[in-house]
Every structure is written in C-alpha cells, then in structure tokens.
Motif scaffolding. Structure first.
Motif, short mmCIF file in Angstrom:
data_model
loop_
_atom_site.label_atom_id
_atom_site.label_comp_id
_atom_site.label_asym_id
_atom_site.label_seq_id
_atom_site.Cartn_x
_atom_site.Cartn_y
_atom_site.Cartn_z
N MET A 285 0.81 -1.21 0.00
CA MET A 285 0.00 0.00 0.00
C MET A 285 0.85 1.26 0.00
O MET A 285 0.52 2.24 -0.63
CB MET A 285 -0.90 0.02 1.22
N GLU A 286 1.92 1.18 0.79
CA GLU A 286 2.82 2.32 0.86
C GLU A 286 3.39 2.64 -0.53
O GLU A 286 3.38 3.78 -0.97
CB GLU A 286 3.97 1.99 1.80
N HIS A 330 -8.05 -3.93 0.78
CA HIS A 330 -7.01 -4.92 0.50
C HIS A 330 -7.04 -6.07 1.50
O HIS A 330 -6.49 -7.13 1.24
CB HIS A 330 -5.62 -4.27 0.56
N ILE A 331 -7.67 -5.84 2.64
CA ILE A 331 -7.54 -6.77 3.76
C ILE A 331 -8.05 -8.18 3.43
O ILE A 331 -7.56 -9.17 3.95
CB ILE A 331 -8.26 -6.19 5.01
N ARG A 332 -9.03 -8.27 2.53
CA ARG A 332 -9.63 -9.59 2.32
C ARG A 332 -8.66 -10.60 1.71
O ARG A 332 -8.90 -11.79 1.79
CB ARG A 332 -10.90 -9.48 1.48
N ILE A 333 -7.58 -10.11 1.14
CA ILE A 333 -6.61 -11.04 0.57
C ILE A 333 -5.84 -11.76 1.68
O ILE A 333 -5.10 -12.70 1.44
CB ILE A 333 -5.67 -10.31 -0.43
N HIS A 334 -6.04 -11.31 2.91
CA HIS A 334 -5.35 -11.93 4.05
C HIS A 334 -6.25 -12.73 4.96
O HIS A 334 -5.87 -13.02 6.09
CB HIS A 334 -4.64 -10.85 4.87
N LEU A 449 -7.86 1.32 -11.15
CA LEU A 449 -8.66 1.52 -9.96
C LEU A 449 -8.95 0.25 -9.21
O LEU A 449 -9.23 -0.79 -9.80
CB LEU A 449 -10.00 2.15 -10.34
N GLY A 450 -8.90 0.36 -7.89
CA GLY A 450 -9.53 -0.64 -7.06
C GLY A 450 -8.78 -1.92 -6.82
O GLY A 450 -7.67 -2.15 -7.32
N THR A 451 -9.40 -2.78 -6.02
CA THR A 451 -8.79 -4.03 -5.64
C THR A 451 -9.40 -5.20 -6.39
O THR A 451 -8.95 -6.32 -6.25
CB THR A 451 -8.96 -4.28 -4.13
N LEU A 452 -10.43 -4.95 -7.20
CA LEU A 452 -11.01 -6.06 -7.95
C LEU A 452 -10.06 -6.58 -9.03
O LEU A 452 -9.88 -7.79 -9.15
CB LEU A 452 -12.38 -5.69 -8.53
#
Ligand SMILES: *[C@@H]1O[C@H](CO)[C@@H](O)[C@H](O)[C@H]1NC(C)=O
Ligand SMILES: *[C@@H]1O[C@H](CO)[C@@H](O)[C@H](O)[C@H]1NC(C)=O
Ligand SMILES: *[C@@H]1O[C@H](CO)[C@@H](O)[C@H](O)[C@H]1NC(C)=O
Ligand SMILES: *[C@@H]1O[C@H](CO)[C@@H](O)[C@H](O)[C@H]1NC(C)=O
Ligand SMILES: *[C@@H]1O[C@H](CO)[C@@H](O)[C@H](O)[C@H]1NC(C)=O
Length: 532
Positions: A285-286, A330-334, A449-452
């Motif tokens: 993210m950084e 992004h958290i759902r990937i973890h 765009l986005g995390t999808l």
C-alpha cells in the motif's frame, strides 16, 4: 441576441434581437482556427453589436486616420455590420493581443473585469485604445473560461467526492460513540464476552467477516444479517476496523448487542500477523500510495494541464484517491492469516443488506474452489451484468494479454464465501502481490482503480460461480432496479456512488437499507440521521 456556432466551427452567426431581419455570418475558418479564437470572435461580435451605439459615441483620441481606438472602430464597424464586412475592420492589434499565449498578458490582475457588464462599464468610462480593449477582453474571457473549467472539474469530481467523503451525520455518530466509549463503561464491554471467546475459532459456527470504518453501515449489515438468520445463535460476526474507528465501533456494538449472535470487534492493530514482522499489505500500500501520488506528476500537475478535458481530469484525480486503495479493501486477501483457525467465512462489504437466511451458503458445494462469487457477465440486467476481464484489465499490455482471456467472465466482491482451507493450499495472496508489483513497475497501466482487478487475477481458476440470487449488484450506480426485484434478492449491494447513507442515494431503493436503522435510537436521533 442569439448566437450560433456551426458544428464545424467554420461559421459564427449572430442573430440580433427579434424583429431584426439582418444577421451576420462570420467566416472564422482559417488554418489557425481554434475554439478559443471562435469564442473571442463571438464575444467580440456580441459586444460590438450590442454596443455599437456606445462605441460610435465614444470620441476618438487618436483621430480618424489612425483608427486604433474603440470609438473609431465602432464608427467604422457600425455601418458595415449590416454590410457583412467585419473582419477587415478589426484592428490588427486586437488579434495580436488575443492570439498571444496567455502567460504573456497579465490575466490575474485584480482589476480585470469580472463580468460583461463590468467590462462594458469600464470601456465606457475609460475609453481605452484598441490594445487595452483587447487585453481587458482577454483577461475577462480567460477568467470566465478558467472559472467554467474549474466548475466543470468540480462538477465531475462532486459525485466522486460526495460518495467518498463522510457526511457530517456519520462523523457526529463516530464522535458521540467515542465519547460514550471514554465515559460509559457499558460502551467498553469486551466483545464478545469472555465465555463466548471459544466460539471465535469454532467451526461449528457460521463465520462472517465485515471490514468497515463506517459504523452506521456496519450496523445495518449486522442487523440485517442477524434478523434474517434462521439460527442467529450460531452466527459469529468478525468486524474489522481501523485504529481510529475501533473505539466508536466497539461502543456501538456494546450498546447495541445483537444477542444471541456473537459479535467480535477488532482493530487491525490487534491482529498478531499485522503487528509482527513484514506485512506485505502495508508495504504494497505504501508503494502503491507513493506511485499514485506521483502518478502523472500528482494532482496539481493533473489540474494544471489546461488542454485536458475536465472529465478526463476528474477521472485522473479519481485514480489518485486513497479510497480505491484503502487497507479495508485490500484486507480480504489476508483472510487465511487473519483467521488461522477458521475453515470457511462469508466476507461482506459494508454497502450491502442481507435479506434472507444466508446459512444456506454453507450448503454450496464449492468443488475445491476457494471463492464462491456471483458472476457479472450474464443476466437480465445488461447494464450491470456486462463485466468481463477486459472491463477491468488493460489488454493492450502484453503481460495481461499473454496470461488472460479478455472475454472471461468477471465476478464481484461484496458477498463472497471463501473456503479458507482450500485457500491455504494455494498461492493466491502471493500472486496478488506479484501483480500489484507488476502494476507498479508498469506505472499503473495494467489497471488503475480498485482491488477487484488484482483479485480477478489472483483468484483466477479458484472461483466457483454461485446463484445471482445471493448477490444483486448495482443499486448504487443505476436506479432501473425495481424495488420488487431488489426485494426478491438474498443480498443487495449498493455498489457505486449512490450509497444509501448519502443524500445522493436513489430514494426508492434507500428504504431497503433504512429498514435496518432504528431511527428512534438516542444516538441516531441526536446526530439528525433521518429516514429520508
Ligand atoms: C495535457 O494534456 C494533453 C491532452 O491529453 C496532453 O497531450 C499533454 O501532453 C498534457 N500536458 C502535460 C504538460 O501533461
Ligand atoms: C508461489 O509462487 C511463487 C512464485 O510465483 C513461488 O516462489 C512459491 O514457491 C509458490 N508457493 C506455493 C505454495 O506454491
Ligand atoms: C494500456 O496499455 C497501453 C500499452 O502499454 C498503454 O499505452 C495505455 O496507456 C494503457 N492504458 C491505460 C488506461 O493505462
Ligand atoms: C439503467 O440505467 C442506466 C443509467 O442510470 C442506463 O444507462 C441504462 O441503459 C439502464 N439500463 C436499462 C436496461 O434500462
Ligand atoms: C429502537 O430504539 C429504541 C430506543 O432506544 C428502543 O426502545 C427500541 O426497542 C429499538 N427498536 C428496535 C426494533 O430495536
């Protein structure tokens, strides 16, 4: 006075007030034709036509022969307007000034006229020469143009900003809850209570995960889930939030327990893996944030480009928005690391409403797949259900074109059942970060765009399509979903800008969400959160 510009911009027609049969047609077609020039001509003509009488009344200073003043100009033009000979009578100096690049004229002078009326008054009083006239005209037009442009960009951005900023009522709610948290011990209960803690890792329960920093939205998801569940005592809802929302979120669910369901509220900072060692999501993210802030020179450079269309500028600015890159997304990937002892979870977005008993999701045979999701390329609704890989990924990029099929059906986040056991045997999170890095390396040109998009890539081959009943999309970006259609869906998703907690929500769809808000509640009332 009416003005007409031909679509090709080759002719400007000025129709004087009604009753006046004559009109002027000015040919502006030249090799150096530009919209700006047409605009100037237009304004110039309008001005002259309307005030020919003023112009002719202005005395000349320089004398008739040189004819470089407005007065002289007016006299010369006046009679000829009807004779359709205009261009040749405009002093060359006016064109010179108008054609000079803007930076060379002082356009930001505070005394430059702000409106046409001011301009006219100034011209009347000051009786300037042709050059001053042109400079002032240009200053005024440039300013008007600049303002129109800014307004346009703001208009395009408005919808985006309106959907990503926090309305003051929700802000109020968070503040009041934070206050409760610090002053009222009932708002600081351990969630869940100690005797229920074993349930958090017990796979005989139905586990749900909700990641949100919006307390009201989270409360609607939680209430709608629990109220429609056949055996609410078997629900474990894990609510994940960020550090700043943790206290108010905990206060809300302490004061509004959904017994017999078990609610856990956790800040990201409470997760071991998150505080220990290297966390790829933070690092990614950084980097992503840094790349975005410098992307195309950053927001100021994007706005500074005067030749770009306002709509494009708004879209570019949107790509920089942190909303599309938030940790919550992004958290759902973890999930496998966050819940190391849980076998299966349903992950819910905070802009959904559950309208049915979702325990039946656990009966779906996943055939070894990891992610049970609704596909978004088939269905009655051609507008919402037309998303394929090519809608999200840039297939002009060889890296994308080589690995993926543009016509492959996309699927949606928002209501997914994840088989964490199967997930742990794959390389999904790894793939996700690999592609995030590839996107950074290629200057965000694989997707923007986005995390999808990285999700589509990472879960490629691991998706099990579930019945569209489980997840009806689009309630936040189009309003041709009828209320009865929406009511018949198991879960509805207000994806898009028109979130149900915002003023811009579609009024006929909003009640499906407000149904789960208790408007008699003291805190809700005190923050002026209303049903409509
Ligand atoms: C401004 O936008 C135009 C049109 O897209 C582009 O051609 C030009 O390179 C941009 N200028 C700068 C300085 O980025
Ligand atoms: C995952 O993929 C990477 C390279 O893409 C590889 O280095 C790693 O060993 C793989 N892990 C598993 C569990 O397959
Ligand atoms: C897609 O990839 C092509 C090829 O690299 C690139 O020129 C283009 O700018 C990319 N599109 C977007 C929207 O980034
Ligand atoms: C639904 O609404 C959107 C805009 O609100 C429109 O563009 C689209 O064509 C509509 N779809 C149908 C099937 O009417
Ligand atoms: C709504 O809130 C009021 C006031 O706190 C409370 O008395 C009532 O029971 C609540 N209603 C529901 C359906 O929870």
């Amino acid at each position: 006075m009416q003005l007409h510009i031909s679509p090709s911009l080759r002719h400007v027609t000025v129709l004087p007030a009604k009753g006046f049969k004559e009109f002027i047609k000015v040919k502006v077609g030249s090799k150096r034709l530009s919209y700006r020039m047409v605009f100037y001509c237009l304004l110039f003509l309008t001005f002259l036509l309307r005030f020919v009488f003023v112009l002719t009344a202005i005395d000349t200073i320089d004398g008739e022969r040189k004819c470089s003043t407005l007065g002289c100009l007016g006299k010369k033009i006046g009679p000829r307007i009807l004779g359709k000979r205009l261009e040749s009578t405009v002093p060359e100096v006016i064109y010179q000034v108008l054609e000079e690049p803007s930076e060379q004229t002082e356009i930001q002078r505070p005394e430059s006229p702000q409106t046409l009326d001011e301009f006219i008054a100034e011209m009347k009083d000051g009786r300037p020469d042709a050059k001053t006239f042109a400079v002032k005209l240009k200053a005024m037009v440039t300013q008007l143009e600049e303002r129109t442009r800014t307004a346009k960009i703001q208009e395009y951005l408005y919808r985006h900003v309106a959907s990503s900023s926090i309305p003051k009522q929700l802000h109020c709610l968070a503040l009041k809850l934070a206050h409760e948290h610090s002053t009222n011990s009932n708002a600081r209960l351990q969630l869940p209570s100690p005797e229920l803690v074993p349930a958090l890792v017990d796979n005989s329960y139905y586990h749900f995960v909700l990641a949100s920093d919006n307390i009201l939205a989270a409360s609607v998801v939680a209430s709608s889930l629990v109220q429609n569940f056949i055996r609410p005592e078997k629900i474990v809802l894990h609510i994940i939030t960020d550090r700043k929302t943790y206290a108010p979120m905990q206060a809300w669910f302490s004061l509004h327990p959904l017994t017999p369901a078990i609610i856990e509220v956790k800040g990201l900072h409470h997760f071991d893996w998150f505080t220990k060692g290297k966390v790829p999501v933070l690092e990614a993210m950084e980097k992503d944030q840094k790349a975005r802030s410098q992307f195309r020179g950053g927001s100021s450079a994007i706005v500074a480009n005067k030749t770009e269309k306002p709509k494009i500028i708004a879209a570019k600015l949107q790509a920089l928005s942190p909303k599309y890159n938030s940790l919550m997304n992004h958290i759902r990937i973890h999930l496998p690391e966050l819940f190391p002892n849980v076998d299966k979870v349903v992950f819910l977005d905070d802009d959904i409403v559950v309208q049915t008993d979702v325990s039946r999701l656990w009966d779906i045979e996943m055939n070894g797949k990891v992610n049970g999701a609704v596909e978004t390329c088939r269905g009655e609704d051609k507008y919402v259900m037309s998303k394929r890989f090519k809608s999200y990924l840039n297939f002009s990029q060889p890296l994308i074109a080589k690995h993926f099929d543009p016509s492959e059906c996309a699927w949606a986040y928002g209501m997914n059942i994840f088989d964490l056991k199967a997930w742990r045997n794959t390389n999904i999170s790894h793939t996700y970060y690999y592609w995030l890095q590839q996107n950074l390396k290629s200057d965000l040109s694989l997707w923007q765009l986005g995390t999808l998009p990285p999700g589509l890539i990472a879960f490629h081959g691991h998706v099990h399509a579930i019945d569209p009943f489980w997840h009806m999309l689009g309630l936040g970006y189009q309003d041709n979903t009828t209320v009865s259609e929406a009511q018949s869906a198991g879960v509805i998703h207000f994806n898009g800008r028109a979130k149900p907690w915002l003023d811009i929500a579609f009024p006929q769809l909003r009640p499906l969400w407000t149904k789960y808000v208790n408007f008699s509640d003291k805190l809700i009332k005190s923050c002026h959160i209303r049903a409509s």
